[in-house]
Design an enzyme around this catalytic site. Structure first.
Site, PDB file in Angstrom:
ATOM      1  CB  ALA A  48      -1.618   1.390  -2.382  1.00  0.00           C
ATOM      2  N   GLY A  50      -4.370  -3.321  -1.398  1.00  0.00           N
ATOM      3  CA  GLY A  50      -4.153  -4.761  -1.583  1.00  0.00           C
ATOM      4  C   GLY A  50      -2.733  -5.200  -1.337  1.00  0.00           C
ATOM      5  CD  GLU A 115      -4.215  -7.755  -5.014  1.00  0.00           C
ATOM      6  OE1 GLU A 115      -3.729  -7.252  -6.031  1.00  0.00           O
ATOM      7  OE2 GLU A 115      -4.338  -7.143  -3.941  1.00  0.00           O
ATOM      8  CG  HIS A 230     -10.666  -1.875  -8.293  1.00  0.00           C
ATOM      9  ND1 HIS A 230     -11.550  -2.724  -7.658  1.00  0.00           N
ATOM     10  CD2 HIS A 230      -9.436  -2.218  -7.854  1.00  0.00           C
ATOM     11  CE1 HIS A 230     -10.863  -3.543  -6.866  1.00  0.00           C
ATOM     12  NE2 HIS A 230      -9.577  -3.251  -6.968  1.00  0.00           N
ATOM     13  NE  ARG A 276      -7.484  -4.736 -10.318  1.00  0.00           N
ATOM     14  CZ  ARG A 276      -6.646  -4.024  -9.622  1.00  0.00           C
ATOM     15  NH1 ARG A 276      -6.252  -2.845 -10.066  1.00  0.00           N
ATOM     16  NH2 ARG A 276      -6.211  -4.443  -8.462  1.00  0.00           N
ATOM     17  CG  HIS A 337      -8.005   1.260  -9.425  1.00  0.00           C
ATOM     18  ND1 HIS A 337      -8.112   1.799  -8.163  1.00  0.00           N
ATOM     19  CD2 HIS A 337      -7.021   0.312  -9.352  1.00  0.00           C
ATOM     20  CE1 HIS A 337      -7.243   1.209  -7.353  1.00  0.00           C
ATOM     21  NE2 HIS A 337      -6.562   0.326  -8.051  1.00  0.00           N
ATOM     22  NE  ARG A 372      -2.457  -0.948 -12.018  1.00  0.00           N
ATOM     23  CZ  ARG A 372      -2.753  -1.156 -10.730  1.00  0.00           C
ATOM     24  NH1 ARG A 372      -1.875  -1.699  -9.921  1.00  0.00           N
ATOM     25  NH2 ARG A 372      -3.928  -0.819 -10.262  1.00  0.00           N
TER      26      ARG A 372
HETATM   27  P1  FAD Z   1       1.172   9.126  -6.389  1.00  0.00           P
HETATM   28  O1  FAD Z   1       1.416   8.198  -5.274  1.00  0.00           O
HETATM   29  O2  FAD Z   1      -0.245   9.395  -6.742  1.00  0.00           O
HETATM   30  O3  FAD Z   1       1.870  10.524  -6.033  1.00  0.00           O
HETATM   31  C1  FAD Z   1       1.678  11.636  -6.870  1.00  0.00           C
HETATM   32  C2  FAD Z   1       2.409  12.824  -6.267  1.00  0.00           C
HETATM   33  O4  FAD Z   1       2.484  13.854  -7.241  1.00  0.00           O
HETATM   34  C3  FAD Z   1       1.725  13.427  -5.055  1.00  0.00           C
HETATM   35  O5  FAD Z   1       2.719  13.724  -4.099  1.00  0.00           O
HETATM   36  C4  FAD Z   1       1.127  14.729  -5.595  1.00  0.00           C
HETATM   37  O6  FAD Z   1       1.039  15.774  -4.644  1.00  0.00           O
HETATM   38  C5  FAD Z   1       2.136  15.085  -6.662  1.00  0.00           C
HETATM   39  N1  FAD Z   1       1.597  15.949  -7.712  1.00  0.00           N
HETATM   40  C6  FAD Z   1       0.611  15.687  -8.604  1.00  0.00           C
HETATM   41  N2  FAD Z   1       0.427  16.742  -9.420  1.00  0.00           N
HETATM   42  C7  FAD Z   1       1.308  17.688  -9.033  1.00  0.00           C
HETATM   43  C8  FAD Z   1       1.581  19.006  -9.468  1.00  0.00           C
HETATM   44  N3  FAD Z   1       0.917  19.607 -10.471  1.00  0.00           N
HETATM   45  N4  FAD Z   1       2.560  19.709  -8.828  1.00  0.00           N
HETATM   46  C9  FAD Z   1       3.240  19.163  -7.774  1.00  0.00           C
HETATM   47  N5  FAD Z   1       3.011  17.912  -7.324  1.00  0.00           N
HETATM   48  C10 FAD Z   1       2.059  17.193  -7.952  1.00  0.00           C
HETATM   49  N6  FAD Z   1      -1.287  -0.225  -6.660  1.00  0.00           N
HETATM   50  C11 FAD Z   1      -0.682  -1.353  -6.222  1.00  0.00           C
HETATM   51  O7  FAD Z   1       0.343  -1.765  -6.777  1.00  0.00           O
HETATM   52  N7  FAD Z   1      -1.205  -2.028  -5.149  1.00  0.00           N
HETATM   53  C12 FAD Z   1      -2.320  -1.629  -4.496  1.00  0.00           C
HETATM   54  O8  FAD Z   1      -2.732  -2.254  -3.529  1.00  0.00           O
HETATM   55  C13 FAD Z   1      -2.973  -0.448  -4.941  1.00  0.00           C
HETATM   56  N8  FAD Z   1      -4.107  -0.001  -4.340  1.00  0.00           N
HETATM   57  C14 FAD Z   1      -4.619   1.196  -4.709  1.00  0.00           C
HETATM   58  C15 FAD Z   1      -5.704   1.714  -4.009  1.00  0.00           C
HETATM   59  C16 FAD Z   1      -6.216   2.959  -4.321  1.00  0.00           C
HETATM   60  C17 FAD Z   1      -7.388   3.510  -3.551  1.00  0.00           C
HETATM   61  C18 FAD Z   1      -5.639   3.703  -5.391  1.00  0.00           C
HETATM   62  C19 FAD Z   1      -6.171   5.063  -5.760  1.00  0.00           C
HETATM   63  C20 FAD Z   1      -4.586   3.175  -6.122  1.00  0.00           C
HETATM   64  C21 FAD Z   1      -4.066   1.925  -5.787  1.00  0.00           C
HETATM   65  N9  FAD Z   1      -2.984   1.399  -6.479  1.00  0.00           N
HETATM   66  C22 FAD Z   1      -2.399   0.250  -6.038  1.00  0.00           C
HETATM   67  C23 FAD Z   1      -2.312   2.155  -7.530  1.00  0.00           C
HETATM   68  C24 FAD Z   1      -1.068   2.834  -6.931  1.00  0.00           C
HETATM   69  O9  FAD Z   1      -1.357   3.251  -5.618  1.00  0.00           O
HETATM   70  C25 FAD Z   1      -0.613   4.025  -7.749  1.00  0.00           C
HETATM   71  O10 FAD Z   1      -0.529   3.692  -9.114  1.00  0.00           O
HETATM   72  C26 FAD Z   1       0.782   4.474  -7.292  1.00  0.00           C
HETATM   73  O11 FAD Z   1       0.794   4.667  -5.892  1.00  0.00           O
HETATM   74  C27 FAD Z   1       1.172   5.751  -8.000  1.00  0.00           C
HETATM   75  O12 FAD Z   1       2.357   6.222  -7.418  1.00  0.00           O
HETATM   76  P2  FAD Z   1       3.022   7.534  -7.983  1.00  0.00           P
HETATM   77  O13 FAD Z   1       4.251   7.761  -7.174  1.00  0.00           O
HETATM   78  O14 FAD Z   1       3.168   7.429  -9.450  1.00  0.00           O
HETATM   79  O15 FAD Z   1       1.925   8.682  -7.724  1.00  0.00           O
HETATM   80  C1  SIN Z   2      -6.691  -3.464  -4.670  1.00  0.00           C
HETATM   81  O1  SIN Z   2      -6.346  -3.574  -3.501  1.00  0.00           O
HETATM   82  O2  SIN Z   2      -7.639  -4.050  -5.169  1.00  0.00           O
HETATM   83  C2  SIN Z   2      -5.920  -2.537  -5.544  1.00  0.00           C
HETATM   84  C3  SIN Z   2      -4.744  -3.223  -6.046  1.00  0.00           C
HETATM   85  C4  SIN Z   2      -4.171  -2.505  -7.223  1.00  0.00           C
HETATM   86  O3  SIN Z   2      -4.740  -1.536  -7.705  1.00  0.00           O
HETATM   87  O4  SIN Z   2      -3.136  -2.944  -7.715  1.00  0.00           O
END
Ligand code: FAD
Ligand code: SIN
Length: 531
Positions: A48, A50, A115, A230, A276, A337, A372
């Protein structure tokens, strides 16, 4: 051969922001096992950029954060879920800071950036553009320091163990061993599904496993047509679609078509800071107009040192592809995204299956509606990770039926070499979903996707040999849920845009519902509220 593991009190599947925050809460009462399918730091959380949105600046209010979130969600947010998010957000951020999180500051005060679709500067960031890494660092350290939390990395969850509509654990692939792990309650926090599409910002782990696993177990899945694109990811034949944070536009970057013309003011009053979906569609329209594969993001009017210091990760990554973002126009195009839909939960992360909770991107709390608001998902992971765990603690005194005879669905068994090329099917699936169920959809394109998916349904009955093959099955399931939901919603709302139904349509305030054994159906609701 399936072996049975000693029971744990609580099983958390996923080690991103939602899973880790849940685990820390659960460890206050019982022992916790956290599973991740890859190394501990491989998650969307870690990438992540931003920041994390929270109403804590002098110019902001919780009520304004609420209004912006509701507006971005295009009338489909669950209002009480948004209220919980924005009201509890500040306390969870203060707690994170007390655990050692370093957010960037202006002098002694926290620094907030702008943002898209935010009406205030409210996005906290860390090391410029590495916010997720900092949050992950703090949560991993906190979890490591708690002796009640164990973790198994490289442990792929295949299925949930369900007994009498109660979730009592999961079946897990570790190396070449399959193990049943029993628990009093399970928190599913497996993140998103971007890998179902060819162009995505999401890491390799984001194959929608949690949604498919929950669906197979009988959970209600909702709003799957709402996929967020995105607008600005790097477009270069040599590079993956690396994210170019929205915060760049928040700091003054502008979009130009390949003729060098700035176009966003012609599409929306908020220009580059429109939501977005609006920016993504405008980019697509300019790409068609100019017969180009990309547009440009232009930061050249900003101070060079400011750009280097504010976006050090992006600066360094683009340099690897011979693009100096302080001097060059950056070729960009949209990519998948985030998924707004997922496993339906209430305000405490409960699903329709007893003992099964969901939090983070895998869940649909209703916070994001049809689109979102930027930087709300890290906050959602913190708030709803903690809330799910608080509710799951109620299962602490409950006995787990230790069902040694349980057999998971026949995913992994020995079988002769397959005559089908599963890697090719994976590639075709991802291209198909990007091309036919992408930013602009219609009955014809979705129909083509559906026909292909139906033809490949035989794969679901084939035994699978590896994590990658199991992922493919999950991706096929998730792709079908997205396609069927997008076909049902004959209208355009938020991130779901149908070129054959450009208006919102009759059922626009309802939600789509998928449950195993049934067709996708509407769930009628009063204004925006989930029942
Ligand atoms: P994740 O952080 O994706 O974690 C998923 C976990 O589940 C991992 O540990 C993985 O190993 C595990 N897992 C998956 N499948 C299995 C399985 N079958 N068995 C065992 N383990 C499994 N959001 C913001 O609010 N601000 C930002 O700036 C932002 N920037 C982003 C930039 C990028 C490049 C991306 C891709 C996303 C961004 N987002 C941002 C969105 C945000 O990062 C995600 O929505 C959020 O981090 C998701 O968190 P989570 O804990 O749900 O899942
Ligand atoms: C970004 O930094 O543009 C991602 C932010 C987000 O997905 O919330």
């Amino acid at each position: 051969m399936i072996s049975n593991e000693k029971n744990v009190d609580f099983l958390v599947i996923g080690g991103g922001v939602a899973g880790l925050r849940a685990a820390i809460e659960l460890a206050s009462v019982g022992n916790v096992l956290v599973l991740t399918k890859d190394k501990s730091t491989e998650s969307s959380t870690g990438y992540a950029q931003g920041g994390i949105a929270v109403a804590m600046s002098d110019e902001d209010k919780v009520s304004i954060h609420y209004d912006d979130t509701i507006k971005a969600g295009s009338g489909l947010c669950r209002e009480d879920a948004v209220k919980v998010l924005v009201e509890q957000g500040p306390d969870l951020i203060r707690e994170l800071i007390s655990w050692g999180a370093n957010f960037d500051k202006d002098g002694s005060k926290l620094s907030f950036t702008m943002e898209a679709a935010h009406s205030r500067k409210r996005v906290l960031h860390s090391h410029g553009d590495s916010t997720g890494k900092e949050i992950e660092r703090v949560l991993i350290n906190r979890a490591k320091s708690d002796p009640s939390i164990r973790r198994y990395d490289f442990s792929f969850t295949l299925d949930l163990i369900i007994n009498d509509n109660r979730c009592i654990g999961a079946t897990v692939l570790r190396g070449d061993r399959i193990t049943n792990i029993y628990a009093k309650a399970v928190v599913l926090a497996t993140g998103g599904a971007g890998q179902v599409f060819a162009r995505t910002t999401n890491p390799f782990i984001a194959t929608g496993d949690g949604i498919a696993i929950a669906y197979r177990a009988g959970a209600v899945i909702t709003d799957m047509e709402f996929i967020q694109f995105h607008p600005t990811t790097l477009y270069s034949p040599a590079a993956p679609p690396f994210l170019l944070s929205e915060a760049m536009r928040g700091e003054g970057a502008v979009l130009k078509n390949i003729r060098g013309e700035r176009f966003m003011p012609g599409y929306h009053d908020m220009a580059e800071l429109a939501s977005r979906d609006q920016v993504s569609r405008a980019i697509l329209s300019e790409m068609v107009k100019t017969d180009a594969m990309h547009v440009y993001l232009d930061l050249t009017a900003l101070d060079k040192d400011f750009v280097k210091n504010r976006f050090p990760l992006i600066y360094a990554t683009c340099l690897q592809y011979d693009i100096d973002i302080t001097e060059d126009l950056i070729p960009v195009s949209p990519a998948v995204h985030y998924i707004m839909g997922g496993v339906q939960t209430n305000l405490d992360g409960e699903t329709n299956i007893k003992g099964l909770f969901a939090a983070g991107e895998v869940a649909c709390t209703g916070v994001h509606g049809a689109n979102r608001l930027a930087s709300n998902s890290l906050l959602e992971g913190l708030v709803y990770g903690a809330r799910s765990a608080k509710k799951a603690l109620e299962y602490y005194m409950v006995d787990v039926p230790h069902n040694t005879d349980f057999q998971m669905s026949p995913n992994l068994t020995d079988r002769a070499a397959l005559s089908v090329d599963l890697e090719k099917i994976r590639r075709t699936l991802r291209q198909l979903m990007w091309g036919r169920a992408g930013i602009i959809r219609c009955a014809e394109s979705l129909g083509i996707a559906k026909k292909w998916l139906d033809k490949k349904s035989f794969i679901m009955d084939m035994p699978a040999l590896s994590r990658r093959e199991c992922e493919l099955k999950n991706m096929l399931t998730v792709a079908s849920l997205i396609t069927d939901s997008a076909l049902l919603r004959k209208g355009s709302v938020g991130a779901h845009y149908r070129s054959d139904f450009k208006e919102r349509g009759d059922n626009w305030q309802s939600h789509t519902i998928c449950q195993k054994g049934n067709d996708v159906v509407w769930r009628k609701t009063k204004h925006g509220a989930l029942q």
